[in-house]
Motif scaffolding. Structure first.
Motif, PDB file in Angstrom:
ATOM      1  N   MET A  64      31.625  44.928  41.281  1.00  0.00           N
ATOM      2  CA  MET A  64      30.465  44.656  40.430  1.00  0.00           C
ATOM      3  C   MET A  64      30.742  43.465  39.512  1.00  0.00           C
ATOM      4  O   MET A  64      29.842  42.653  39.249  1.00  0.00           O
ATOM      5  N   SER A  65      31.968  43.355  39.030  1.00  0.00           N
ATOM      6  CA  SER A  65      32.322  42.236  38.149  1.00  0.00           C
ATOM      7  C   SER A  65      32.194  40.905  38.873  1.00  0.00           C
ATOM      8  O   SER A  65      31.662  39.924  38.326  1.00  0.00           O
ATOM      9  N   LEU A  66      32.676  40.856  40.118  1.00  0.00           N
ATOM     10  CA  LEU A  66      32.625  39.616  40.885  1.00  0.00           C
ATOM     11  C   LEU A  66      31.197  39.272  41.286  1.00  0.00           C
ATOM     12  O   LEU A  66      30.769  38.121  41.173  1.00  0.00           O
ATOM     13  N   ILE A  67      30.453  40.271  41.752  1.00  0.00           N
ATOM     14  CA  ILE A  67      29.057  40.029  42.138  1.00  0.00           C
ATOM     15  C   ILE A  67      28.222  39.649  40.926  1.00  0.00           C
ATOM     16  O   ILE A  67      27.300  38.820  41.008  1.00  0.00           O
ATOM     17  N   GLY A  68      28.536  40.238  39.763  1.00  0.00           N
ATOM     18  CA  GLY A  68      27.782  39.955  38.544  1.00  0.00           C
ATOM     19  C   GLY A  68      28.031  38.585  37.956  1.00  0.00           C
ATOM     20  O   GLY A  68      27.363  38.197  36.991  1.00  0.00           O
ATOM     21  N   GLY A  69      28.985  37.819  38.510  1.00  0.00           N
ATOM     22  CA  GLY A  69      29.199  36.449  38.054  1.00  0.00           C
ATOM     23  C   GLY A  69      30.209  36.299  36.936  1.00  0.00           C
ATOM     24  O   GLY A  69      30.278  35.228  36.322  1.00  0.00           O
ATOM     25  N   PHE A  70      31.001  37.325  36.686  1.00  0.00           N
ATOM     26  CA  PHE A  70      31.992  37.220  35.610  1.00  0.00           C
ATOM     27  C   PHE A  70      33.161  36.343  36.051  1.00  0.00           C
ATOM     28  O   PHE A  70      33.480  36.243  37.242  1.00  0.00           O
ATOM     29  N   SER A  71      33.793  35.730  35.090  1.00  0.00           N
ATOM     30  CA  SER A  71      34.829  34.733  35.368  1.00  0.00           C
ATOM     31  C   SER A  71      36.145  35.423  35.712  1.00  0.00           C
ATOM     32  O   SER A  71      37.071  35.497  34.890  1.00  0.00           O
ATOM     33  N   LEU A  72      36.236  35.913  36.919  1.00  0.00           N
ATOM     34  CA  LEU A  72      37.413  36.630  37.399  1.00  0.00           C
ATOM     35  C   LEU A  72      37.644  36.280  38.862  1.00  0.00           C
ATOM     36  O   LEU A  72      36.722  35.856  39.566  1.00  0.00           O
ATOM     37  N   GLY A  73      38.884  36.463  39.317  1.00  0.00           N
ATOM     38  CA  GLY A  73      39.215  36.162  40.696  1.00  0.00           C
ATOM     39  C   GLY A  73      39.393  37.409  41.537  1.00  0.00           C
ATOM     40  O   GLY A  73      39.564  38.512  41.009  1.00  0.00           O
ATOM     41  N   PRO A  74      39.391  37.270  42.872  1.00  0.00           N
ATOM     42  CA  PRO A  74      39.497  38.426  43.769  1.00  0.00           C
ATOM     43  C   PRO A  74      40.923  38.860  44.056  1.00  0.00           C
ATOM     44  O   PRO A  74      41.122  39.802  44.825  1.00  0.00           O
ATOM     45  N   GLU A  75      41.939  38.194  43.488  1.00  0.00           N
ATOM     46  CA  GLU A  75      43.313  38.528  43.854  1.00  0.00           C
ATOM     47  C   GLU A  75      43.737  39.911  43.375  1.00  0.00           C
ATOM     48  O   GLU A  75      44.528  40.598  44.037  1.00  0.00           O
ATOM     49  N   VAL A  76      43.229  40.362  42.216  1.00  0.00           N
ATOM     50  CA  VAL A  76      43.601  41.687  41.719  1.00  0.00           C
ATOM     51  C   VAL A  76      43.005  42.801  42.586  1.00  0.00           C
ATOM     52  O   VAL A  76      43.731  43.698  43.028  1.00  0.00           O
ATOM     53  N   PRO A  77      41.686  42.821  42.860  1.00  0.00           N
ATOM     54  CA  PRO A  77      41.175  43.887  43.738  1.00  0.00           C
ATOM     55  C   PRO A  77      41.767  43.843  45.136  1.00  0.00           C
ATOM     56  O   PRO A  77      42.013  44.884  45.748  1.00  0.00           O
ATOM     57  N   THR A  78      42.024  42.643  45.657  1.00  0.00           N
ATOM     58  CA  THR A  78      42.648  42.534  46.975  1.00  0.00           C
ATOM     59  C   THR A  78      44.032  43.161  46.963  1.00  0.00           C
ATOM     60  O   THR A  78      44.403  43.933  47.853  1.00  0.00           O
ATOM     61  N   GLY A  79      44.808  42.839  45.923  1.00  0.00           N
ATOM     62  CA  GLY A  79      46.150  43.407  45.798  1.00  0.00           C
ATOM     63  C   GLY A  79      46.123  44.900  45.534  1.00  0.00           C
ATOM     64  O   GLY A  79      46.974  45.652  46.037  1.00  0.00           O
ATOM     65  N   MET A  80      45.142  45.364  44.750  1.00  0.00           N
ATOM     66  CA  MET A  80      45.030  46.796  44.477  1.00  0.00           C
ATOM     67  C   MET A  80      44.766  47.576  45.757  1.00  0.00           C
ATOM     68  O   MET A  80      45.377  48.618  46.005  1.00  0.00           O
TER      69      MET A  80
END
Length: 380
Positions: A64-80
């Motif tokens: 939801m954070s990534l889809i919502g446009g927040f300034s974050l990268g996908p490396e943490v959810p991918t690693g999780m």
């Protein structure tokens, strides 16, 4: 999403405020009723285990954070996802701690090799994480290397025989390596340190301001979405990962101007710190790559004798390397982003190592990391 190619201030659509506020509300509800939290993937790799229980709800928050446009990268959810899967498989099969650690490391290696299009950089990352130097660890590296090759191959095939969109985002004019550029790499690494200090200061300030709301995650998430939505209206470049806007701010740097480039970069740091402290889940690397590209463009505008590829490459890796403890791996990723030939990339490695050595040698990032973890784990 707003037009991510528009860097002009106060041109973001007002509906982004509504979207990000609603996403913040939903994120707050998830935090309130689940065990979702930001999980440190590098700590899990160091420890050889990641608790799978909070991962499903954490991944939902991250999505939801990534889809919502927040300034974050996908490396943490991918690693999780990869690390938790390795821990879960080991647990149900009753494996010992060493096997579990190998499974966690292999999972993260395979996932990151696809994400960053660089199995070699991921392998280097494993050498930079905490480990006991022994012959046995090379067996773990072999297993992780095979996982990285398989993960990269699967990503390549499923992506239509195309590499990650990180590859060659910028590709500025090439330069021929000269001796003075080695010193320039060190200087640029030093210049990245104040940027890292600014990130630490902003992160601590926002963390202290948000701390009273950590026991009220719904209010915290909603307020965070509202404030970051307003920031997105003021500066549309604070929306999303930042990779889409990197080519824009570098190609149009002269038109944007030095002052606005600096403002855009600092605002991205504020957006990143705000997202992390208001309960949104994601990684810092991709937004920091964007910050580095802005400052690389600034340096080239001020000192045009410094090749654009050199300035971009050094700052793109030095800024995140000053904060995230994998400088050589980040340098490898930066080479992919800028498209610098490996033979000309020595200043980029020097910049990353210089920035990392100064900030971590002075203990700046350790204190900030402990504070961030305490904030992430404070839930009602």
């Amino acid at each position: 999403m707003p037009n991510l190619n528009n860097w002009t201030p106060f041109t973001g659509p007002w509906w982004m405020v509504v979207v990000m506020t609603l996403v913040g509300l939903m994120v707050g509800l998830i935090h309130r009723y689940t065990s979702a939290k930001q999980i440190d993937v590098f700590d899990s790799v160091d420890n050889g285990y990641m608790d799978p229980k909070p991962v499903p709800s954490s991944l939902l928050v991250s999505l939801m954070s990534l889809i919502g446009g927040f300034s974050l990268g996908p490396e943490v959810p991918t690693g999780m996802l990869a690390g938790a899967l390795g821990s879960w498989v080991s647990k149900i099969r009753g494996k010992d701690s060493e096997t579990t650690r190998s499974n966690v490391i292999s999972g993260v290696s395979g996932a990151y090799s696809g994400l960053f299009s660089s199995p070699f950089a991921v392998w280097i990352m494993l050498l930079e994480t905490t480990h006991f130097q022994s012959i046995a660890y090379y067996g773990t590296l072999l297993i992780a290397g095979l996982a990285a090759a398989i993960g990269f191959s699967l990503f390549y095939a499923l992506n239509g025989m195309a590499l990650s969109n990180l590859l060659g985002i910028l590709f500025p004019p090439a330069y021929d390596l000269q001796i003075w550029q080695l010193g320039a790499g060190i200087v640029l690494g030093i210049l990245a340190v104040p940027i890292a200090i600014f990130f630490v200061i902003v992160n601590k300030i926002i963390s202290r301001l948000v701390e009273p709301l950590n026991s009220k995650p719904i209010v915290r998430g909603t307020l965070g979405g509202l404030l970051l939505g307003l920031l997105a209206v003021a500066l549309p470049t604070t929306v999303g990962l930042g990779t889409t806007q990197m080519s824009v701010v570098t190609q149009q740097a002269a038109e944007i101007g030095i002052i606005l480039l600096v403002i855009i970069a600092l605002a991205k740091i504020v957006a990143l710190s705000g997202a992390l402290n208001f309960g949104f889940i994601g990684g810092p690397i991709f937004p920091l790559l964007f910050v580095g590209s802005c400052f690389g463009a600034v340096i080239h505008l001020i000192f045009p004798q410094v090749p654009l590829a050199l300035a971009l490459g050094c700052m793109i890796v030095a800024v995140p390397a000053a904060i995230v403890p994998i400088p050589i791996a980040l340098a490898g990723i930066g080479i992919i982003v800028v498209g610098v030939p490996f033979a000309d990339a020595i200043p980029i490695f020097l910049a990353a190592l210089t920035a990392f050595s100064i900030t971590h040698g002075l203990g700046m990032m350790e204190d900030n990391g402990k504070k961030t973890k305490r904030t992430d784990q404070t839930e009602n």
